[in-house]
Write an enzyme that holds these catalytic residues in place. Structure first.
Site, PDB file in Angstrom:
ATOM      1  N   GLY A  46       8.682  14.546  -6.631  1.00  0.00           N
ATOM      2  CA  GLY A  46       9.042  15.396  -5.499  1.00  0.00           C
ATOM      3  C   GLY A  46       9.943  14.628  -4.561  1.00  0.00           C
ATOM      4  O   GLY A  46      10.049  13.391  -4.645  1.00  0.00           O
ATOM      5  N   GLN A  51      13.937  12.390   3.370  1.00  0.00           N
ATOM      6  CA  GLN A  51      14.017  11.131   2.614  1.00  0.00           C
ATOM      7  C   GLN A  51      15.451  10.778   2.249  1.00  0.00           C
ATOM      8  O   GLN A  51      15.739   9.653   1.866  1.00  0.00           O
ATOM      9  CB  GLN A  51      13.146  11.214   1.362  1.00  0.00           C
ATOM     10  CG  GLN A  51      11.657  11.308   1.701  1.00  0.00           C
ATOM     11  CD  GLN A  51      10.811  11.347   0.461  1.00  0.00           C
ATOM     12  OE1 GLN A  51      10.651  12.400  -0.154  1.00  0.00           O
ATOM     13  NE2 GLN A  51      10.279  10.203   0.056  1.00  0.00           N
ATOM     14  N   CYS A 101       4.737   6.518  -2.281  1.00  0.00           N
ATOM     15  CA  CYS A 101       5.832   7.300  -1.697  1.00  0.00           C
ATOM     16  C   CYS A 101       7.130   6.535  -1.912  1.00  0.00           C
ATOM     17  O   CYS A 101       7.179   5.325  -1.698  1.00  0.00           O
ATOM     18  CB  CYS A 101       5.565   7.508  -0.213  1.00  0.00           C
ATOM     19  SG  CYS A 101       6.886   8.366   0.638  1.00  0.00           S
ATOM     20  N   LEU A 102       8.166   7.254  -2.308  1.00  0.00           N
ATOM     21  CA  LEU A 102       9.456   6.600  -2.541  1.00  0.00           C
ATOM     22  C   LEU A 102      10.018   5.996  -1.252  1.00  0.00           C
ATOM     23  O   LEU A 102      10.859   5.105  -1.306  1.00  0.00           O
ATOM     24  CB  LEU A 102      10.452   7.606  -3.131  1.00  0.00           C
ATOM     25  CG  LEU A 102      10.078   8.144  -4.525  1.00  0.00           C
ATOM     26  CD1 LEU A 102      10.996   9.290  -4.904  1.00  0.00           C
ATOM     27  CD2 LEU A 102      10.100   7.054  -5.586  1.00  0.00           C
ATOM     28  N   HIS A 143       2.073  16.490   0.107  1.00  0.00           N
ATOM     29  CA  HIS A 143       2.782  15.246   0.436  1.00  0.00           C
ATOM     30  C   HIS A 143       4.207  15.554   0.916  1.00  0.00           C
ATOM     31  O   HIS A 143       4.659  15.019   1.939  1.00  0.00           O
ATOM     32  CB  HIS A 143       2.789  14.361  -0.817  1.00  0.00           C
ATOM     33  CG  HIS A 143       3.484  13.049  -0.670  1.00  0.00           C
ATOM     34  ND1 HIS A 143       2.832  11.835  -0.759  1.00  0.00           N
ATOM     35  CD2 HIS A 143       4.795  12.748  -0.456  1.00  0.00           C
ATOM     36  CE1 HIS A 143       3.718  10.853  -0.590  1.00  0.00           C
ATOM     37  NE2 HIS A 143       4.913  11.382  -0.416  1.00  0.00           N
ATOM     38  N   GLU A 144       4.904  16.431   0.202  1.00  0.00           N
ATOM     39  CA  GLU A 144       6.309  16.727   0.549  1.00  0.00           C
ATOM     40  C   GLU A 144       6.410  17.512   1.854  1.00  0.00           C
ATOM     41  O   GLU A 144       7.301  17.260   2.669  1.00  0.00           O
ATOM     42  CB  GLU A 144       7.003  17.491  -0.585  1.00  0.00           C
ATOM     43  CG  GLU A 144       7.084  16.752  -1.917  1.00  0.00           C
ATOM     44  CD  GLU A 144       7.597  15.336  -1.825  1.00  0.00           C
ATOM     45  OE1 GLU A 144       8.374  15.019  -0.896  1.00  0.00           O
ATOM     46  OE2 GLU A 144       7.207  14.513  -2.671  1.00  0.00           O
ATOM     47  N   HIS A 147       6.183  15.432   4.834  1.00  0.00           N
ATOM     48  CA  HIS A 147       7.438  14.739   5.167  1.00  0.00           C
ATOM     49  C   HIS A 147       8.265  15.558   6.159  1.00  0.00           C
ATOM     50  O   HIS A 147       8.976  14.999   6.991  1.00  0.00           O
ATOM     51  CB  HIS A 147       8.284  14.511   3.908  1.00  0.00           C
ATOM     52  CG  HIS A 147       7.976  13.228   3.184  1.00  0.00           C
ATOM     53  ND1 HIS A 147       8.084  11.999   3.777  1.00  0.00           N
ATOM     54  CD2 HIS A 147       7.593  12.977   1.905  1.00  0.00           C
ATOM     55  CE1 HIS A 147       7.777  11.045   2.896  1.00  0.00           C
ATOM     56  NE2 HIS A 147       7.468  11.623   1.749  1.00  0.00           N
TER      57      HIS A 147
HETATM   58 ZN    ZN Z   1       6.749  10.543   0.148  1.00  0.00          ZN
END
Ligand code: ZN
Length: 182
Positions: A46, A51, A101-102, A143-144, A147
């Site tokens: 995702g 991000q 998380c990226l 999670h997304e 963000h």
């Molecule tokens: Zn994340």
């Protein structure tokens, strides 16, 4: 399409509430393509627009459910593009899982999430969509969407101790690839 840079934890855009998209423009369409490519290249399951340093309410998710039986062939991945996503229903049941998380590279931690959620929003053509998600897919959406509100999983850890470093090249780092949500 182009892979864009994923911003990491120090970047202020990750802590701001993202803006609702009122009109889907050509720029958004390009952003969607870039988000898909960046998510796949990372790899992650995702990605949220903040991000990529874009403070707008847009997420992409790509996930294949586990096959029902071990010997079954893998299920086909499904791609979701959701503009202005909203969780309109969430199960009472909560489940604990390990997330990465990226935008927080090199770490994982344990987070409680709703076992199932219903997400409403718009697809890339501006049409209303509704997604019923459970299990890991429900976790990815939570999670997304966090963000978009400036929330990171590290804000929601079951305990500080559950946050742990994952060294590149170790067996756990291999697992982390599956856990780095986006
Ligand atoms: Zn994340």
């Amino acid at each position: 399409m182009a892979v864009r840079e994923i911003v990491v934890i120090e970047h202020p855009v990750l802590r701001r509430k993202a803006k609702k998209i009122v009109k889907i423009t050509a720029e958004h369409r390009k952003l969607i393509e870039d988000m898909i490519e960046t998510m796949r290249e990372a790899p992650g399951v995702g990605l949220a627009a903040p991000q990529l340093a874009v403070g707008e309410r847009l997420i992409v998710v790509e996930w294949a459910d586990e096959p029902e039986h071990e010997d079954d062939p893998p299920k086909k991945k499904k791609l979701y593009v959701v503009i202005n996503p909203e969780i309109v229903r969430a199960s009472e049941e909560m489940v604990q899982g390990t997330e990465g998380c990226l935008s927080v590279p090199g770490w994982v931690g344990d987070v409680l999430r709703h076992e199932a959620v219903t997400v409403r929003g718009l697809n890339r053509h501006g049409e209303k969509i509704k997604i019923e998600a459970d299990g890991w897919l429900a976790r990815i959406f939570q999670h997304e969407i966090d963000h978009l509100d400036g929330v990171l999983y590290i804000d929601k850890l079951v305990s500080k101790e559950s946050l742990r470093r994952v060294e590149a090249g170790t067996e756990e780092a291999g697992d982390l690839r599956a856990e780095a949500i986006g």
